[in-house]
Design an enzyme around this catalytic site. Structure first.
Site, PDB file in Angstrom:
ATOM      1  N   ALA A  76      -4.895 -13.623   3.075  1.00 38.75           N
ATOM      2  CA  ALA A  76      -6.132 -12.865   3.303  1.00 38.75           C
ATOM      3  C   ALA A  76      -7.030 -12.894   2.081  1.00 38.75           C
ATOM      4  O   ALA A  76      -6.562 -12.925   0.945  1.00 38.75           O
ATOM      5  CB  ALA A  76      -5.767 -11.423   3.648  1.00 38.75           C
ATOM      6  N   SER A 128       3.637  -8.748  11.995  1.00 42.07           N
ATOM      7  CA  SER A 128       4.639  -8.176  11.091  1.00 42.07           C
ATOM      8  C   SER A 128       6.027  -8.684  11.406  1.00 42.07           C
ATOM      9  O   SER A 128       6.375  -8.918  12.560  1.00 42.07           O
ATOM     10  CB  SER A 128       4.641  -6.652  11.203  1.00 42.07           C
ATOM     11  N   GLY A 129       6.806  -8.814  10.337  1.00 43.82           N
ATOM     12  CA  GLY A 129       8.207  -9.188  10.529  1.00 43.82           C
ATOM     13  C   GLY A 129       8.715 -10.157   9.483  1.00 43.82           C
ATOM     14  O   GLY A 129       9.868 -10.590   9.546  1.00 43.82           O
ATOM     15  N   LYS A 183      -2.428  -2.845  11.805  1.00 46.01           N
ATOM     16  CA  LYS A 183      -1.491  -3.502  10.880  1.00 46.01           C
ATOM     17  C   LYS A 183      -1.590  -2.900   9.484  1.00 46.01           C
ATOM     18  O   LYS A 183      -0.586  -2.730   8.789  1.00 46.01           O
ATOM     19  CB  LYS A 183      -1.750  -5.015  10.832  1.00 46.01           C
ATOM     20  N   HIS A 186       0.298   0.232   9.627  1.00 48.70           N
ATOM     21  CA  HIS A 186       1.725  -0.148   9.666  1.00 48.70           C
ATOM     22  C   HIS A 186       2.223  -0.341   8.236  1.00 48.70           C
ATOM     23  O   HIS A 186       3.285   0.156   7.850  1.00 48.70           O
ATOM     24  CB  HIS A 186       1.889  -1.443  10.488  1.00 48.70           C
ATOM     25  N   ASN A 187       1.460  -1.060   7.440  1.00 48.39           N
ATOM     26  CA  ASN A 187       1.880  -1.315   6.061  1.00 48.39           C
ATOM     27  C   ASN A 187       1.861  -0.040   5.222  1.00 48.39           C
ATOM     28  O   ASN A 187       2.709   0.142   4.351  1.00 48.39           O
ATOM     29  CB  ASN A 187       0.985  -2.379   5.419  1.00 48.39           C
ATOM     30  N   GLU A 190       4.946   1.524   5.983  1.00 47.45           N
ATOM     31  CA  GLU A 190       5.981   0.716   5.301  1.00 47.45           C
ATOM     32  C   GLU A 190       6.092   1.146   3.827  1.00 47.45           C
ATOM     33  O   GLU A 190       7.195   1.348   3.311  1.00 47.45           O
ATOM     34  CB  GLU A 190       5.574  -0.755   5.434  1.00 47.45           C
ATOM     35  N   LYS A 262      -0.210  -5.831  -2.523  1.00 47.43           N
ATOM     36  CA  LYS A 262      -1.293  -6.766  -2.211  1.00 47.43           C
ATOM     37  C   LYS A 262      -2.513  -6.095  -1.590  1.00 47.43           C
ATOM     38  O   LYS A 262      -3.478  -6.777  -1.283  1.00 47.43           O
ATOM     39  CB  LYS A 262      -0.770  -7.884  -1.304  1.00 47.43           C
ATOM     40  N   ARG A 447     -16.182  27.833  -5.671  1.00 41.29           N
ATOM     41  CA  ARG A 447     -17.328  26.947  -5.406  1.00 41.29           C
ATOM     42  C   ARG A 447     -18.616  27.763  -5.310  1.00 41.29           C
ATOM     43  O   ARG A 447     -19.673  27.361  -5.804  1.00 41.29           O
ATOM     44  CB  ARG A 447     -17.112  26.164  -4.097  1.00 41.29           C
TER      45      ARG A 447
END
Ligand code: 6PG
Length: 470
Positions: A76, A128-129, A183, A186-187, A190, A262, A447
């Site tokens: 990528a 993925s995999g 994805k 997903h990461n 992970e 990454k 505030r």
């Protein structure tokens, strides 16, 4: 009628393995790579198979049956744009280009618009995999134009991992960049689960002083657990088992404690901040990697800053059971945070993502596959709009039963000075999410004090401002 062929551009190990998977499933493959070594390896690995390897874009495109289907398997980033630029010279309206890399979702949107102007379809597709998954069955997360998806679905359904009871691990994730968004998250999950596992290992190693083979035995037992069992626990047991060929001692003890990344975990955290969704376990996993990178500073600080006595003097069996239950709960919290984020992104970006389907396709093939995904799928199937799966009865009971275990584990680790970057963040997340009251009342007062930002009251409607120093 002969089956239309399928193009794969980019023949690194992932590209080669996906190409072999496609061919094994009955589709002739035209494979492209500019460089000699990758093209050569593909020729060797596909000898006798229905794979044609070319090093010319023009030939690659001319060998493909129109309308063409081309899967890009390039790293990528800028390389993806370069390959798209080159292919655009030859591709024709109606062709479908699939980006199977870990592209950042805004790039996918930009590329889809550009290709649409040329009459081409673009499918951003998470795969993925790892190397094994690519060859034998990955989990596949495509998104973009529905019509384009339907044209590639027969191939994707054949090459994806299969569940025992729930079909092939591919689904249409939604419009625009939905595939790469799913994805990316997903990461992020992970990253979270991996860091949680590392913290459990660290507590056993540094707080308890357990030797690596005994820690290995703990994770080995957990591979059978209905609660934490899954791919990441399986490979943890495998990693802890591996001996260094030189010394014969566990190789994990020889590995430099500095983790790389990454970008997908960082993008998940950035997107969550943009959308205002709390994913502290996933974000802290990114921070943990960044901290691990400060090795020389940490080495220096370790000689200046005091550490408590790290020894745990309680019952080790009991702590091990608490760690199991804490990991179970924290893993659930990782999935809950990630799916909450996808739900918010789907609304904001109009993806139309079905969370039950996302959980289903994560049941096999992908890195975060685990025994938890089937019950998670059932929750989203039953209540697609549920705000957070943690409040569904099937997970609320786990939170209620295992929160004391997570609390006890974090307390023990903290007493020993072992960092619980993600376990602790998960505990704070759960303690916040289950609290009717948070200290934001004082925050609003502060505030309003320095910036006249105003506040609302619990006891009456309206917007208020107080002159705090008079
Ligand atoms: C997968 C993996 C894979 C890789 C990521 C994360 O689903 O097969 O997620 O895509 O592990 O690139 O890598 P980093 O840890 O280097 O960010």
């Amino acid at each position: 009628m002969a089956t239309d062929n399928f193009g794969v551009a980019g023949l690194g190990v992932m590209g080669r393995n996906v190409a072999l998977n496609i061919e094994r499933n009955g589709f002739p493959v035209i494979a492209y790579n500019r460089s000699d070594p990758n093209a050569q390896r593909m020729r060797e690995e596909s000898a006798g198979k229905n794979v044609t390897v070319t090093q010319s874009f023009q030939e690659f495109v001319s060998l493909l049956d129109a309308p063409r289907r081309v899967l890009l398997m390039v790293t990528a980033g800028a390389g993806t744009d370069r390959v798209i630029d080159a292919l655009l010279e030859y591709l024709e309206p109606g062709d479908v280009l699939i980006d199977g890399g870990n592209s950042h979702f805004p790039d996918t949107d930009r590329r889809a618009k550009r290709l649409q102007e040329a009459g081409l379809h673009f499918v951003g597709c998470g795969i993925s995999g790892g190397e094994e998954g690519a060859l034998w069955g990955p989990s596949i997360m495509p998104g973009g134009n529905r019509e384009a998806y339907d044209r590639i679905a027969p191939v994707l359904e054949r090459i994806a991992a299969k569940t025992a009871d729930d079909g092939s691990c591919v689904t249409y994730c939604g419009r625009y960049a939905a595939g790469h968004y799913v994805k990316m998250v997903h990461n992020g999950i992970e990253y979270g689960i991996m860091q949680l596992i590392c913290e459990v290992y660290d507590i056993l190693r540094r707080a308890v002083g357990m030797p690596t083979p005994e820690i290995q035995a703990v994770f080995q037992r957990w591979t059978e657990s209905q609660q934490v069992g899954g791919y990441l626990v399986d490979i943890t047991a495998q990693c802890l088992d591996k001996a260094d060929p030189d010394s014969g001692t566990p190789i994990v003890e020889k590995i430099l404690d500095t983790a790389g990344q990454k970008g997908t975990g960082k993008w998940t955290a950035q997107s969550a901040l943009d959308l205002g969704i709390p994913i502290p376990t996933l974000s802290q996993a990114v921070n943990a990697r960044i901290l691990s990178g400060l090795k020389s500073a940490r080495v220096e600080a370790s000689t200046i800053l005091d550490a408590p006595d790290p020894s745990y003097d309680g019952d080790v069996e009991e702590l091990t059971q608490l760690l199991h239950d804490a990991l179970h709960l924290a893993m659930i919290a990782c999935y809950a945070q990630g799916l909450h984020l996808i739900q918010a992104a789907s609304k904001e970006y109009e993806f139309g993502t079905d969370l039950a389907e996302v959980s289903r396709i994560w049941k096999q093939g992908c890195i975060i596959r685990s025994k938890l995904l089937d019950p998670i799928k059932k929750v989203y199937k039953e209540q697609p709009g549920i705000k957070n799966m943690l409040v569904h009865p099937s997970f609320a009971s786990v939170v209620n039963e295992s929160l004391p275990a997570l609390r006890a584990v974090v307390e023990s680790a903290n007493r020993s000075g072992v960092a619980t970057t993600c376990l602790g963040a998960t505990l704070a997340y759960l303690d916040s999410y289950r609290s009717e009251f948070l200290p934001a009342n004082l925050l609003q007062a502060l505030r309003d004090n320095f910036g006249a930002h105003t506040y609302r009251r619990l006891d009456r409607p309206g917007v208020f401002h107080t002159h705090w120093n008079r």
